[in-house]
Design a protein around this motif. Structure first.
Motif, PDB file in Angstrom:
ATOM      1  N   GLN A   1       0.884  -1.478  -0.051  1.00 48.04           N
ATOM      2  CA  GLN A   1       0.051  -0.004   0.081  1.00 48.04           C
ATOM      3  C   GLN A   1       0.878   1.432  -0.071  1.00 48.04           C
ATOM      4  OE1 GLN A   1      -3.568  -0.113   0.141  1.00 48.04           O
ATOM      5  NE2 GLN A   1      -3.446  -2.425  -0.259  1.00 48.04           N
ATOM      6  N   PRO A   2       1.820   1.301  -0.932  1.00 50.76           N
ATOM      7  CA  PRO A   2       2.687   2.776  -1.020  1.00 50.76           C
ATOM      8  C   PRO A   2       1.735   4.173  -1.215  1.00 50.76           C
ATOM      9  CG  PRO A   2       2.928   1.377  -2.988  1.00 50.76           C
ATOM     10  CD  PRO A   2       1.972   0.500  -2.175  1.00 50.76           C
ATOM     11  N   ASP A   3       2.506   4.983  -0.813  1.00 53.58           N
ATOM     12  CA  ASP A   3       1.928   6.411  -1.103  1.00 53.58           C
ATOM     13  C   ASP A   3       2.316   6.764  -2.650  1.00 53.58           C
ATOM     14  OD1 ASP A   3       0.713   6.828   1.474  1.00 53.58           O
ATOM     15  OD2 ASP A   3       2.962   6.605   2.292  1.00 53.58           O
ATOM     16  N   LEU A   4       3.611   6.174  -2.763  1.00 54.40           N
ATOM     17  CA  LEU A   4       3.967   6.782  -4.169  1.00 54.40           C
ATOM     18  C   LEU A   4       4.854   5.123  -4.690  1.00 54.40           C
ATOM     19  CD1 LEU A   4       4.510   8.918  -6.422  1.00 54.40           C
ATOM     20  CD2 LEU A   4       6.684   9.288  -5.040  1.00 54.40           C
ATOM     21  N   VAL A   5       4.647   5.310  -6.171  1.00 53.78           N
ATOM     22  CA  VAL A   5       5.497   4.221  -6.940  1.00 53.78           C
ATOM     23  C   VAL A   5       6.298   4.909  -7.807  1.00 53.78           C
ATOM     24  CG1 VAL A   5       5.560   2.466  -8.692  1.00 53.78           C
ATOM     25  CG2 VAL A   5       3.584   2.360  -6.741  1.00 53.78           C
ATOM     26  N   ILE A   6       7.705   4.486  -7.835  1.00 52.40           N
ATOM     27  CA  ILE A   6       8.501   5.148  -8.645  1.00 52.40           C
ATOM     28  C   ILE A   6       9.094   4.070  -9.464  1.00 52.40           C
ATOM     29  CG2 ILE A   6      10.755   6.371  -8.818  1.00 52.40           C
ATOM     30  CD1 ILE A   6      10.334   7.428  -6.033  1.00 52.40           C
ATOM     31  N   ASN A   7       9.035   4.137 -10.856  1.00 50.02           N
ATOM     32  CA  ASN A   7       9.580   3.090 -11.755  1.00 50.02           C
ATOM     33  C   ASN A   7      10.869   3.811 -12.485  1.00 50.02           C
ATOM     34  OD1 ASN A   7       9.037   2.363 -15.184  1.00 50.02           O
ATOM     35  ND2 ASN A   7       9.922   1.174 -13.795  1.00 50.02           N
ATOM     36  N   ALA A   8      12.007   3.360 -12.214  1.00 52.76           N
ATOM     37  CA  ALA A   8      13.167   3.753 -12.444  1.00 52.76           C
ATOM     38  C   ALA A   8      13.668   2.628 -13.348  1.00 52.76           C
ATOM     39  CB  ALA A   8      14.162   4.067 -11.077  1.00 52.76           C
ATOM     40  N   GLY A   9      14.533   3.233 -14.285  1.00 49.92           N
ATOM     41  CA  GLY A   9      15.217   2.418 -15.239  1.00 49.92           C
ATOM     42  C   GLY A   9      15.811   2.890 -16.362  1.00 49.92           C
ATOM     43  N   THR A  10      16.394   2.251 -17.243  1.00 53.10           N
ATOM     44  CA  THR A  10      17.317   2.707 -18.240  1.00 53.10           C
ATOM     45  C   THR A  10      15.998   2.752 -19.503  1.00 53.10           C
ATOM     46  OG1 THR A  10      17.907   0.323 -18.769  1.00 53.10           O
ATOM     47  CG2 THR A  10      19.313   2.107 -17.590  1.00 53.10           C
ATOM     48  N   ALA A  11      16.388   3.415 -20.544  1.00 49.52           N
ATOM     49  CA  ALA A  11      15.604   3.751 -21.702  1.00 49.52           C
ATOM     50  C   ALA A  11      16.345   4.133 -22.756  1.00 49.52           C
ATOM     51  CB  ALA A  11      14.459   4.875 -21.398  1.00 49.52           C
TER      52      ALA A  11
ATOM     53  N   ALA B   1      -1.037   0.949 -11.796  1.00 46.17           N
ATOM     54  CA  ALA B   1      -1.278   1.850 -10.492  1.00 46.17           C
ATOM     55  C   ALA B   1      -2.394   2.707 -10.802  1.00 46.17           C
ATOM     56  CB  ALA B   1       0.189   2.956 -10.787  1.00 46.17           C
ATOM     57  N   ASP B   2      -2.531   2.982 -11.886  1.00 44.72           N
ATOM     58  CA  ASP B   2      -3.972   3.606 -12.254  1.00 44.72           C
ATOM     59  C   ASP B   2      -5.222   2.940 -11.929  1.00 44.72           C
ATOM     60  OD1 ASP B   2      -5.858   5.596 -13.302  1.00 44.72           O
ATOM     61  OD2 ASP B   2      -5.851   4.949 -15.422  1.00 44.72           O
ATOM     62  N   LEU B   3      -5.133   1.440 -12.042  1.00 47.06           N
ATOM     63  CA  LEU B   3      -6.206   0.453 -11.682  1.00 47.06           C
ATOM     64  C   LEU B   3      -6.402   0.424 -10.229  1.00 47.06           C
ATOM     65  CD1 LEU B   3      -7.591  -1.342 -13.616  1.00 47.06           C
ATOM     66  CD2 LEU B   3      -5.964  -3.254 -13.150  1.00 47.06           C
TER      67      LEU B   3
END
Lengths: 263, 263
Positions: A103-113, A206-208
């Motif tokens: 139940q996080p307050d914030l998700v951070i997707n970090a990665g290369t691109a 995350a939206d779901l």
């Protein structure tokens, strides 16, 4: 017996923004090499008593950093092939399972691109994505076409972007490391500056589950350049990961003690 | 602190085959129109007290049919766009959540598919897939390439196939309804007779959670024919769904009272 009418649409609510400092953060990071420096930086430990089902390769590192409960969740190594479980399917599953369990307050997707030089991207740039969309889900039936593209906005963080001087761009997601002509057409239509293999799927989940999400993407290769993506990606992975980890640390330091609405 | 070594690979076990009659079956069906006739046939009712999180559009119908607990799980309508939530991301999520909540003995992914006439497929044929793989996850790095293709075998059911006289073929999965040249190359490499938008993702999740899965795919359109897929798909959807539902009913009748090892 006739099935009941589905009235779920009426229940949909906005992503909830609590008016208290952010407490729990979940990083979703596809590759172990991208995650390891951050795990060390935040002095996280791997959880042996998993919140995930038996048998899945998913790995969670957690710990306290300043006032934050930091979790880094990786899809882990494919149990047969031993490579990182990249791509949208694994990313969706770990995002779902992590949000449900933590139940996080914030998700951070970090990665290369991959980055597009035509849109101003350079190797080592770290982007904060404003919008995310898919570029490899072509469904040429009205409305289904929009569902396939699946454009979503990241959680708005104008102060964070300004303070940390992060570049802003749109992110386009697909399950291939390369780019076929149809992907390219869709990426141009998505107006994307960076291209990854997980973001839009994480945004969907995350939206779901009504959880705010932001995207930090560091450019390992120039898609519209001269070198093959896979070669350039492997060449720059370690150096660019260091840039990503610096930016992620700055983001966490900035977030600490703030409400979501202050970001 | 150094992270613990990941020794999960050592814990991997085979899909467990219980030596008792199959009790709980979960159908994963992407489109409402594909599911509705089966919901009526088995006299299932929509569960209002959901085993799924609040706010997701996922729909579960359940009921007793002969000696079986039958569940039909659909990803439901996109909460903004109102179209069925087709494709690998939604399919992965509902397969994961359904297996976790319902612990089925068998998952059956039933749905419509494109067929290749060069491999003998005709409109209305119902295939039992022997193998499934992805055709739109190109990762040209050694071993990652195999991970991208993600070939998996369906649960072996030679008696069921023979008894019901079902056609057998390989299934290839991608998130696009159409087929670009790169998809085609991959589909040929996958030796596929039928093409869908969910199967390989469902196989991935079922494998991860050690749950047997079979695939019933009814051909709505001929991919290597003259008509555009989307047009032919919409034209044949209702009639072919009837064929799919007949086959699915026969499969359920055959399964009733049997162990998995007898299939």
């Amino acid at each position: 017996m006739a099935p009941l009418q589905d009235d779920k649409a009426a229940e949909v609510t906005e992503v909830s923004i609590p008016k208290r400092p952010i407490s729990t953060v979940v990083f979703i990071i596809a590759m172990q090499k991208e995650a390891s420096p951050l795990v060390e930086k935040f002095q996280l430990t791997q959880e042996s008593n998993s919140v995930f089902p038996n048998g899945v390769p998913w790995v969670r590192y957690s710990g306290k950093y300043k006032d934050l409960n930091i979790n880094i969740v990786c899809p882990g190594k494919d149990v047969v092939l031993g490579v990182d479980s990249v791509g949208t399917v694994s990313a969706s599953l770990i995002t779902y399972a992590s949000i449900q369990a933590l139940q996080p307050d914030l998700v951070i997707n970090a990665g290369t691109a991959g980055g597009f030089k035509a849109k101003g991207a350079c190797i080592g740039d770290v982007y904060l994505a404003s919008d995310v969309a898919f570029h490899d889900r072509r469904i040429p039936i009205p409305v289904f076409d929009l569902y396939g593209v699946g454009t979503r906005q990241a959680c708005s963080t104008p102060n964070l972007a300004k303070e940390l001087n992060l570049k802003i761009g749109k992110l386009s997601t697909g399950d291939s490391l390369d780019m076929c002509p149809q992907d390219e057409t869709a990426i141009v239509a998505n107006d994307a500056t960076v291209k990854d293999m997980e973001g839009a799927a994480i945004a969907y989940v995350a939206d779901l589950l009504k959880t705010p999400v932001i995207f930090l993407k560091a450019v390992t290769d120039i898609v519209d350049g001269n070198k093959p993506t896979s070669e350039e990606f492997l060449e720059n992975l370690v150096a660019v990961t260091a840039a990503l980890d610096r930016a992620a640390t700055q983001v966490v330091d900035y977030i600490n003690g703030k409400n979501l609405s202050e970001l």
